[in-house]
Scaffold this motif. Sequence first.
Motif, PDB file in Angstrom:
ATOM      1  N   LEU A 137      -9.603   0.962   4.527  1.00 27.05           N
ATOM      2  CA  LEU A 137      -8.503   0.054   4.201  1.00 27.05           C
ATOM      3  C   LEU A 137      -8.139  -0.798   5.417  1.00 27.05           C
ATOM      4  CD1 LEU A 137      -6.296   2.503   2.132  1.00 27.05           C
ATOM      5  CD2 LEU A 137      -7.215   0.343   1.283  1.00 27.05           C
ATOM      6  N   LEU A 151       0.826  -1.195   0.000  1.00 23.82           N
ATOM      7  CA  LEU A 151       0.000   0.000   0.000  1.00 23.82           C
ATOM      8  C   LEU A 151       0.864   1.251   0.000  1.00 23.82           C
ATOM      9  CD1 LEU A 151      -2.818   1.362   0.304  1.00 23.82           C
ATOM     10  CD2 LEU A 151      -2.517   1.119   2.781  1.00 23.82           C
ATOM     11  N   LEU A 166      -2.924   0.485  -4.222  1.00 29.94           N
ATOM     12  CA  LEU A 166      -2.912  -0.817  -3.576  1.00 29.94           C
ATOM     13  C   LEU A 166      -2.558  -1.879  -4.600  1.00 29.94           C
ATOM     14  CD1 LEU A 166      -3.663  -2.460  -0.949  1.00 29.94           C
ATOM     15  CD2 LEU A 166      -5.926  -2.749  -1.999  1.00 29.94           C
ATOM     16  N   LEU A 194      -8.568  -4.722   4.579  1.00 28.78           N
ATOM     17  CA  LEU A 194      -7.360  -5.469   4.235  1.00 28.78           C
ATOM     18  C   LEU A 194      -7.184  -6.633   5.200  1.00 28.78           C
ATOM     19  CD1 LEU A 194      -4.787  -2.608   3.515  1.00 28.78           C
ATOM     20  CD2 LEU A 194      -5.902  -4.102   1.861  1.00 28.78           C
TER      21      LEU A 194
END
Length: 273
Positions: free
Chosen positions: A30, A7, A257, A34
């Motif tokens: 995120l 990232l 990403l 993630l």
Amino acid sequence: MNRHPVLFVSHGAPDVLLDPGATVRLWQDLGARLPRPRAILAVSAHWAAREPTVSTAGTPETIHDFGGFPPALYEMTYPAPGAPALAGRVRELITGTGLPCAETPDRGLDHGAWIPLKAMYPAADIPVVQLAIQPFAGPDWHRRLGAALRPLRDEGVLILASGAVTHNFGWLTWGRNGQPVPQAAAFADWLGEALARDDRPALVDYRRVAPHGAGAHPTEEHLLPLFAALGAAEPGEQPLRLTPEYTYSGLAMDAYLWQDASPTPYISEPAQQ
């Protein structure tokens, strides 16, 4: 274990946490979506050293490396634990490719690291190690540095590169946000297109071939973490571009990403703003 993503975030001005907008919401999303890493390696524009240097601190301090902001910002801390074993692994990987790597026992987390991490993982319960950039070494050096770190993706480590897509204070309208200045938008879009086609020669030569390339970065330190992230990505691995906003009209807050090309990607579309 699936390969962990890489990232890159544009961390913007430190006060982004005081008036959370689209960028902070993106970081929060995120962190929620993630896969949870066992540790984080932060490569921030705000730690520079003569050669790659990794922090072995067991309890990294929160560094308030800025001035002129409201007192509430200086009261914030991010007490994440360090990860000396990961620091040793980082040094092993870097020196194994012929690059130098030093270590220091007392480097804390600068705002390029802790500002986005405070939004992503507010519990501060994931160990964090920080790695210094070399401001005068250039993009290809940092691409090589990132490539050395690529095995960490298969070891449960999130590589978080933190800098800025655009970083020219002359383009900013301090005190207000608004429509992006044309130069910032032109450079940010060129960068997104070059990353989408994985045009590494053009990316490395961005100062000459990109519109407003040198203007977007009068000095390179804020874009160099992007090249470390690019190096950690497999050649041909296409990043997802996330475009939350422009702050102060001149700071493109884009994030990128790189993720495992599995049938169920970690994030399939930008967070709702």
